[in-house]
Design a protein around this motif. Sequence first.
Motif, PDB file in Angstrom:
ATOM      1  N   TRP A  53      -7.598  -6.624 -10.218  1.00 49.64           N
ATOM      2  CA  TRP A  53      -7.248  -5.679  -9.152  1.00 49.64           C
ATOM      3  C   TRP A  53      -8.163  -4.465  -9.132  1.00 49.64           C
ATOM      4  CZ3 TRP A  53      -4.663  -7.067  -5.127  1.00 49.64           C
ATOM      5  CH2 TRP A  53      -3.819  -8.166  -5.225  1.00 49.64           C
ATOM      6  N   VAL A  54      -8.635  -4.046 -10.301  1.00 53.32           N
ATOM      7  CA  VAL A  54      -9.580  -2.927 -10.346  1.00 53.32           C
ATOM      8  C   VAL A  54     -10.901  -3.334  -9.706  1.00 53.32           C
ATOM      9  CG1 VAL A  54     -10.968  -1.531 -11.935  1.00 53.32           C
ATOM     10  CG2 VAL A  54      -8.518  -1.752 -12.301  1.00 53.32           C
ATOM     11  N   ASN A  57     -10.501  -3.470  -5.966  1.00 50.02           N
ATOM     12  CA  ASN A  57     -10.435  -2.121  -5.407  1.00 50.02           C
ATOM     13  C   ASN A  57     -11.811  -1.452  -5.408  1.00 50.02           C
ATOM     14  OD1 ASN A  57      -8.924  -0.058  -4.232  1.00 50.02           O
ATOM     15  ND2 ASN A  57      -8.615   0.969  -6.171  1.00 50.02           N
ATOM     16  N   LYS A  58     -12.583  -1.650  -6.474  1.00 50.20           N
ATOM     17  CA  LYS A  58     -13.921  -1.035  -6.554  1.00 50.20           C
ATOM     18  C   LYS A  58     -14.890  -1.645  -5.556  1.00 50.20           C
ATOM     19  CE  LYS A  58     -14.173   0.831 -11.184  1.00 50.20           C
ATOM     20  NZ  LYS A  58     -14.439   2.218 -10.987  1.00 50.20           N
ATOM     21  N   ASP A  60     -14.189  -2.707  -2.649  1.00 48.86           N
ATOM     22  CA  ASP A  60     -13.662  -2.456  -1.305  1.00 48.86           C
ATOM     23  C   ASP A  60     -13.116  -3.690  -0.607  1.00 48.86           C
ATOM     24  OD1 ASP A  60     -13.984   0.261  -1.335  1.00 48.86           O
ATOM     25  OD2 ASP A  60     -16.017   0.205  -0.513  1.00 48.86           O
ATOM     26  N   ILE A  62     -10.058  -4.577  -1.205  1.00 45.59           N
ATOM     27  CA  ILE A  62      -8.830  -3.873  -0.860  1.00 45.59           C
ATOM     28  C   ILE A  62      -9.092  -2.398  -1.122  1.00 45.59           C
ATOM     29  CG2 ILE A  62      -7.206  -5.746  -1.347  1.00 45.59           C
ATOM     30  CD1 ILE A  62      -6.746  -4.392  -4.075  1.00 45.59           C
ATOM     31  N   ARG A  63      -8.341  -1.532  -0.467  1.00 42.59           N
ATOM     32  CA  ARG A  63      -8.525  -0.108  -0.689  1.00 42.59           C
ATOM     33  C   ARG A  63      -7.147   0.488  -0.969  1.00 42.59           C
ATOM     34  NH1 ARG A  63     -11.053   2.385  -3.344  1.00 42.59           N
ATOM     35  NH2 ARG A  63     -13.136   2.485  -2.620  1.00 42.59           N
ATOM     36  N   ILE A  64      -6.903   0.776  -2.242  1.00 42.09           N
ATOM     37  CA  ILE A  64      -5.606   1.323  -2.655  1.00 42.09           C
ATOM     38  C   ILE A  64      -5.842   2.666  -3.324  1.00 42.09           C
ATOM     39  CG2 ILE A  64      -3.584   0.980  -4.125  1.00 42.09           C
ATOM     40  CD1 ILE A  64      -4.062  -2.044  -3.806  1.00 42.09           C
ATOM     41  N   ASP A  65      -5.142   3.670  -2.830  1.00 41.51           N
ATOM     42  CA  ASP A  65      -5.240   5.007  -3.398  1.00 41.51           C
ATOM     43  C   ASP A  65      -3.996   5.246  -4.257  1.00 41.51           C
ATOM     44  OD1 ASP A  65      -5.882   7.613  -3.989  1.00 41.51           O
ATOM     45  OD2 ASP A  65      -5.093   8.401  -2.099  1.00 41.51           O
ATOM     46  N   SER A  66      -4.201   5.427  -5.553  1.00 39.23           N
ATOM     47  CA  SER A  66      -3.065   5.631  -6.464  1.00 39.23           C
ATOM     48  C   SER A  66      -2.796   7.096  -6.725  1.00 39.23           C
ATOM     49  CB  SER A  66      -3.309   4.886  -7.772  1.00 39.23           C
ATOM     50  OG  SER A  66      -4.529   5.292  -8.350  1.00 39.23           O
ATOM     51  N   TYR A  71      -6.479   4.383 -10.975  1.00 32.96           N
ATOM     52  CA  TYR A  71      -5.970   3.089 -10.520  1.00 32.96           C
ATOM     53  C   TYR A  71      -5.827   2.065 -11.654  1.00 32.96           C
ATOM     54  CZ  TYR A  71      -5.189  -1.006  -7.665  1.00 32.96           C
ATOM     55  OH  TYR A  71      -4.642  -2.134  -7.124  1.00 32.96           O
ATOM     56  N   PHE A 197       0.256  -1.255  -5.913  1.00 33.93           N
ATOM     57  CA  PHE A 197       0.055  -0.203  -4.919  1.00 33.93           C
ATOM     58  C   PHE A 197       1.211   0.775  -5.003  1.00 33.93           C
ATOM     59  CE2 PHE A 197       2.209  -3.755  -2.926  1.00 33.93           C
ATOM     60  CZ  PHE A 197       3.331  -3.151  -2.357  1.00 33.93           C
TER      61      PHE A 197
END
Length: 199
Positions: A53-54, A57-58, A60, A62-66, A71, A197
């Motif tokens: 998942w990291v 996210n890195k 792009d 997926i784009r998740i803001d924790s 994250y 998320f």
Amino acid sequence: GFRYALRSLFTGFPQARDLAWRFFLRDTQASHRQSLLGYFWLVFPPLVNTLVWVMLNKSDVIRIDSGAVPYPLFVLAGTVLWAAFNGAIMATMGVVGEARGVLAKVNFPHESLVYTAFLKSLVDAAIPAVLLLPALWIYHVPLQAAALLFPVSLIAALLLGLALGLILVPIASLYSDVGRAVQLALRFGFFVTPVIFPL
């Protein structure tokens, strides 16, 4: 029947605890004896899941803001909690199937099977949870008083999984389809609950 079963879980503890401990040791040693990596398999799945998942996210995908929490730390904590819940349900539902041969031949306190499932789930959840301490240090997150809520939520996830597993175990021991359906529901639940998320 439900009240009687719940009462017997507490009143039968003194008679069943030693047997539950022996079952737990036997099952834990047997599950890791034939394995090359042994007990590392307890920490490997949460680490790999966090890494996947990291990386998503890195890159792009997926784009998740924790928020203020890094994250990787967010995903690791969520994965440990979800694995505790998931493991408690599956361990409790499979307890009758695993002990079917013993149940037919030996008279013993059946509550020990429930305690064994809880002990297995607790160890399977607590060992990966220890990874959070070095992760806090790596990401320079100060240990705050709110972090003391994590063990409480871990125990709550285990108890909720244990309760749901106990409700489903009579049906799951009659029909193997129930176990498969629960596994599918848990896989889907991973994506619809705030594990990877924030709310």
